[in-house]
Write a protein that holds these residues in place. Structure first.
Motif, mmCIF file in Angstrom:
data_model
loop_
_atom_site.group_PDB
_atom_site.id
_atom_site.type_symbol
_atom_site.label_atom_id
_atom_site.label_comp_id
_atom_site.label_asym_id
_atom_site.label_seq_id
_atom_site.Cartn_x
_atom_site.Cartn_y
_atom_site.Cartn_z
ATOM 1 N N GLY A 16 -3.857 3.868 -4.895
ATOM 2 C CA GLY A 16 -3.046 4.771 -5.718
ATOM 3 C C GLY A 16 -1.933 4.044 -6.436
ATOM 4 N N ALA A 17 -1.350 3.030 -5.764
ATOM 5 C CA ALA A 17 -0.259 2.272 -6.380
ATOM 6 C C ALA A 17 -0.748 1.452 -7.566
ATOM 7 C CB ALA A 17 0.380 1.359 -5.333
ATOM 8 N N VAL A 18 -1.925 0.858 -7.452
ATOM 9 C CA VAL A 18 -2.484 0.083 -8.559
ATOM 10 C C VAL A 18 -2.669 0.978 -9.778
ATOM 11 C CG1 VAL A 18 -4.536 -1.143 -9.381
ATOM 12 C CG2 VAL A 18 -3.626 -1.638 -7.113
ATOM 13 N N GLU A 19 -3.257 2.138 -9.563
ATOM 14 C CA GLU A 19 -3.521 3.047 -10.676
ATOM 15 C C GLU A 19 -2.224 3.541 -11.315
ATOM 16 O OE1 GLU A 19 -5.036 4.848 -13.604
ATOM 17 O OE2 GLU A 19 -6.386 3.835 -12.207
ATOM 18 N N SER A 20 -1.229 3.899 -10.502
ATOM 19 C CA SER A 20 0.008 4.435 -11.072
ATOM 20 C C SER A 20 0.815 3.347 -11.782
ATOM 21 C CB SER A 20 0.857 5.110 -9.980
ATOM 22 O OG SER A 20 1.086 4.241 -8.893
ATOM 23 N N ALA A 21 0.894 2.141 -11.209
ATOM 24 C CA ALA A 21 1.635 1.054 -11.865
ATOM 25 C C ALA A 21 0.970 0.669 -13.188
ATOM 26 C CB ALA A 21 1.718 -0.164 -10.947
ATOM 27 N N SER B 226 -0.147 8.315 1.268
ATOM 28 C CA SER B 226 1.205 8.861 1.359
ATOM 29 C C SER B 226 1.903 8.729 0.010
ATOM 30 C CB SER B 226 2.005 8.109 2.426
ATOM 31 O OG SER B 226 3.388 8.311 2.265
ATOM 32 N N PRO B 227 2.440 9.811 -0.546
ATOM 33 C CA PRO B 227 3.107 9.713 -1.855
ATOM 34 C C PRO B 227 4.257 8.712 -1.877
ATOM 35 C CG PRO B 227 2.668 12.006 -1.321
ATOM 36 C CD PRO B 227 2.331 11.205 -0.094
ATOM 37 N N MET B 228 5.090 8.733 -0.831
ATOM 38 C CA MET B 228 6.238 7.822 -0.823
ATOM 39 C C MET B 228 5.796 6.367 -0.685
ATOM 40 S SD MET B 228 8.929 9.609 -1.344
ATOM 41 C CE MET B 228 10.304 8.625 -0.793
ATOM 42 N N ARG B 229 4.853 6.102 0.213
ATOM 43 C CA ARG B 229 4.375 4.729 0.384
ATOM 44 C C ARG B 229 3.656 4.241 -0.868
ATOM 45 N NH1 ARG B 229 1.987 4.642 6.621
ATOM 46 N NH2 ARG B 229 3.997 4.965 7.665
ATOM 47 N N THR B 230 2.918 5.136 -1.502
ATOM 48 C CA THR B 230 2.265 4.773 -2.757
ATOM 49 C C THR B 230 3.307 4.392 -3.803
ATOM 50 O OG1 THR B 230 0.384 6.237 -2.301
ATOM 51 C CG2 THR B 230 0.738 5.593 -4.591
ATOM 52 N N GLY B 231 4.399 5.162 -3.869
ATOM 53 C CA GLY B 231 5.472 4.875 -4.821
ATOM 54 C C GLY B 231 6.116 3.520 -4.574
ATOM 55 N N PHE B 232 6.431 3.211 -3.322
ATOM 56 C CA PHE B 232 7.073 1.926 -3.021
ATOM 57 C C PHE B 232 6.114 0.757 -3.274
ATOM 58 C CE2 PHE B 232 10.008 4.544 -0.353
ATOM 59 C CZ PHE B 232 11.186 4.157 -0.983
ATOM 60 N N THR B 233 4.837 0.958 -2.967
ATOM 61 C CA THR B 233 3.856 -0.096 -3.253
ATOM 62 C C THR B 233 3.710 -0.302 -4.758
ATOM 63 O OG1 THR B 233 2.646 0.513 -1.236
ATOM 64 C CG2 THR B 233 1.493 -0.870 -2.829
ATOM 65 N N ALA C 136 4.044 9.833 -11.207
ATOM 66 C CA ALA C 136 2.770 9.143 -11.403
ATOM 67 C C ALA C 136 2.201 8.662 -10.071
ATOM 68 C CB ALA C 136 2.944 7.967 -12.363
ATOM 69 N N ALA C 137 3.065 8.109 -9.225
ATOM 70 C CA ALA C 137 2.614 7.638 -7.912
ATOM 71 C C ALA C 137 2.178 8.807 -7.039
ATOM 72 C CB ALA C 137 3.730 6.849 -7.229
#
Length: 671
Positions: free
Chosen positions: A300-305, A555-562, A544-545
């Motif tokens: 999820g982090a790759v896609e959002s970044a 996890s939304p928060m972990r995805t955001g930090f990643t 986005a994350a």
């Protein structure tokens, strides 16, 4: 904002593993609909396309698109009237298709949305009828002016609530309260204050409020490029981007993640919405990443970044480049040129971390027999690149206006689609593209209208200049602390906002702080634009994350930090181009630009290695810290620090080689 339908046939190469992935994606996307709608407010539309209401909505949307094309080619009513027509038509479409709240189940508009639609038409008619009087009124107004001004203001705020959430309209209301209570404000932020009727009429009957520059750009450049994107999608360009990304990167280590980065960069530049990009490409790429072994949070982090980065990627940059060009009074092509190197470095930083994660976990790509070939993809859909090449020619070499370039490129897109049967657009496809373009433009136009209120208050009260002076004062007149505070302010101001209103707000409130310290205006605006965008992946409000996490199950928060860690290069690049404008080609020679870019790339590579903690072998914490210091030395604009960074980097890499040799992993294949 558009109805769900297939825009292109699947290519023959989507077989085996990739084909199975696509099937799985469709099921997951359907299951994730509710989660996606939670974060992507633009997807909260009424299911009216199988009702009698579909035809009149289609007619209005197509009519708006045709009007915009006609206006671009031949001109039309005066500026204020044209912007009024644009906003009114957008509001009618918004209240027709956009649900008033998440749990609304209706397929057709309720009675109050009919009232809102009539009010939208009424204020546009009033503005057109009143225009001649406005030109000679000298700012005077009467009761009927106040009534229609208030109606327009309320409708814009309600539409913004539906398509962007509460953040933007609440911010607009707070600014109007500040406008009203100016005499009661403390110290620097005190101003003369304005009566309520003065505030609402200023917002409606001038080009500095609702109908400000933001709506001016929305009603010309942005609408036409959104329409261009709709035609590209109808012709099968989205499928082409996915296929070419698979062909180029699918077989490499962690291939699906690299596919996500490339496809999101391609599409993000055109569609201009990080969340929409996550939903569009993420439903295809996230399941692929999980299948080869990436964990949900990282996928999820790759896609959002990558989706956020699409808006800094030329040539279209999610349409924000048009706002920037209009605000700064510089050619659009200059914005595009200076943004190229930073955007490429941003994506290289993500690709490096994705690759390092794949090597550390021993992940593989998709087998070659299950992937399309590059030549095969180009033969099947390569002709769809012709409109993009034609657009670049029109923008950089033809000497025509941007509006003419956009319109003619739309015609070229239709013509190019006719070259192959699989991409050929029918009359219904063209009508669908005209409709989808208008519906997609709703979110941007509504946001621009609402952010115009904020800009209008800043114009009336001088708030932007005062805030900039405060930031500079707190920073002690030094550039680095001022930049840090500006970056934080941009992230806060950009929370929960689409990219275009986020940029307009931070450009009004924060960019002047950097300009006061003699930072080139273009560098200052790109700096605040970058950090305004990063609010989409910066917890606690990382929309986005969070949308990507809804698709990945992480996890939304972990995805955001990643995602923040993956975007590390993007966090560094803006600081570098402020200190070294050579990176933006604003100063110095081509040789200096290349030197700064290469040194910065080395710094980004080192920072990525330290972030992942792996290069052939796992790295101890102390060695990662040394690599971070080396990276910071290289990105610091001082020869001495560059030398120190290079020496530390060489020493750290030597240690890495020793560790890898001891473990029998000293090999190019292990990198």
């Amino acid at each position: 904002m558009k109805p769900n339908h297939r825009t292109a046939e699947s290519s023959d190469s989507d077989k085996g593993e990739a084909g199975a992935t696509t099937t799985a994606v469709e099921g997951q996307a359907a299951e994730s609909n509710e989660t996606v709608e939670k974060y992507d407010r633009e997807s909260r539309t009424r299911d009216l396309w199988n009702t009698a209401w579909a035809k009149p909505v289609t007619v209005l949307a197509v009519a708006l698109s045709l009007y915009q094309i006609y206006y671009a080619l031949f001109g039309g009513p005066p500026t204020l009237v044209h912007r009024g027509i644009h906003v009114a038509a957008i509001l009618v479409l918004c209240f027709a298709v956009q649900r008033s709240h998440l749990k609304e189940k209706r397929s057709t508009p309720p009675w109050y949305d009919w009232v809102f639609m009539l009010g939208s038409i009424a204020f546009a008619v009033f503005l057109a009828a009143k225009f001649q009087d406005l030109t000679v009124s000298g700012g005077r107004f009467d009761t009927i002016d106040v009534i229609f001004s208030a109606v327009c203001l309320v409708l814009v705020l309600e539409a913004a609530r539906r398509v962007t959430g509460l953040v933007l309209p609440v911010l607009a209301v707070l600014f109007m309260i500040y406008d009203f209570y100016g005499r009661s404000m403390p110290g620097l932020f005190r101003h003369r204050g304005y009566d309520l009727d003065q505030i609402v009429t200023f917002m409606f009957e001038s080009t500095e409020g609702i109908f400000s520059t933001a709506i001016g750009v929305s009603s010309t450049y942005i609408f036409l490029f959104i329409l261009f994107g709709a035609f590209l999608q109808k012709s099968g360009m989205g499928q082409f981007f996915n296929d070419i990304a698979l062909a180029l990167a699918g077989q490499s280590r962690g291939g699906p993640a690299k596919v996500a980065v490339l496809a999101s960069g391609f599409l993000g530049s055109i569609n201009g919405s990080a969340i929409a990009n996550v939903v569009t490409t993420g439903s295809f790429t996230i399941p692929m990443m999980k299948r080869v072994g990436y964990r949900p949070n990282f996928a999820g982090a790759v896609e959002s970044a990558a989706s956020v980065g699409g808006q800094i990627m030329p040539p279209i940059m999610g349409a924000a480049a048009f706002i920037m060009a209009e605000t700064l009074g510089v050619p659009y092509t200059q914005i595009v040129l200076v943004a190229v190197i930073p955007a490429v470095l941003y994506y290289l930083a993500i690709l490096i971390q994705v690759h390092l994660r794949a090597t550390s976990q021993g992940l593989k790509g998709i087998s070659r027999e299950n992937l399309p070939g590059v030549i095969e993809v180009l033969k099947e859909r390569g002709h769809l690149l012709l409109p993009l090449l034609f657009l670049l020619y029109m923008l950089f070499f033809s000497g025509t206006t941007i509006l003419f370039a956009a319109v003619t490129t739309i015609f070229v897109t239709v013509a190019a689609s006719m070259l192959r049967k699989t991409t050929r657009m029918s009359v219904l496809d063209i009508i669908g593209a005209l409709r989808d373009g208008a519906l997609t433009a709703i979110s941007v136009a509504v946001a621009c209208a609402c952010v115009g209120i904020i800009v209008g208050v800043a114009t009336q009260t001088g708030f932007g200049v005062k805030l900039a002076s405060t930031i500079v004062t707190i920073g002690g007149g030094y550039l680095l602390p001022t930049m840090l505070m500006t970056a934080v302010a941009c992230v806060i101001l950009g929370m929960g906002l689409p990219s275009i209103p986020a940029y307009i707000i931070v450009a009004t409130m924060a960019a002047p702080a950097l300009i006061q310290l003699e930072v080139p205006a273009l560098a200052a605006h790109l700096f605040v634009f970058y950090f305004g965008l990063f609010a989409n992946i910066t917890p606690p409000v990382a929309l986005a994350a969070f949308a990507a996490a809804g698709l990945s199950g992480g996890s939304p928060m972990r995805t955001g930090f990643t995602a923040m860690r993956l975007a590390l290069g993007g966090l560094i690049v803006p600081f570098v181009f402020v200190y070294q404008p050579e990176l933006l080609m604003l100063e110095g020679t081509i040789g200096q630009t290349i030197w700064v870019a290469v040194v910065l790339l080395l710094g980004i590579v080192l920072m990525s290695i330290a972030a992942e903690g792996h290069l052939m072998v796992p790295l101890p914490v102390w060695l990662r810290l040394v690599i971070v210091i080396a990276a910071l030395g290289l990105v610091t604009p001082t020869i001495l620090y560059d030398v120190i960074g290079a020496v530390l980097a060489a020493a750290a890499l030597f240690v890495v080689a020793v560790l890898a040799r001891r473990q029998g992993k000293l090999s190019w294949r292990a990198i």
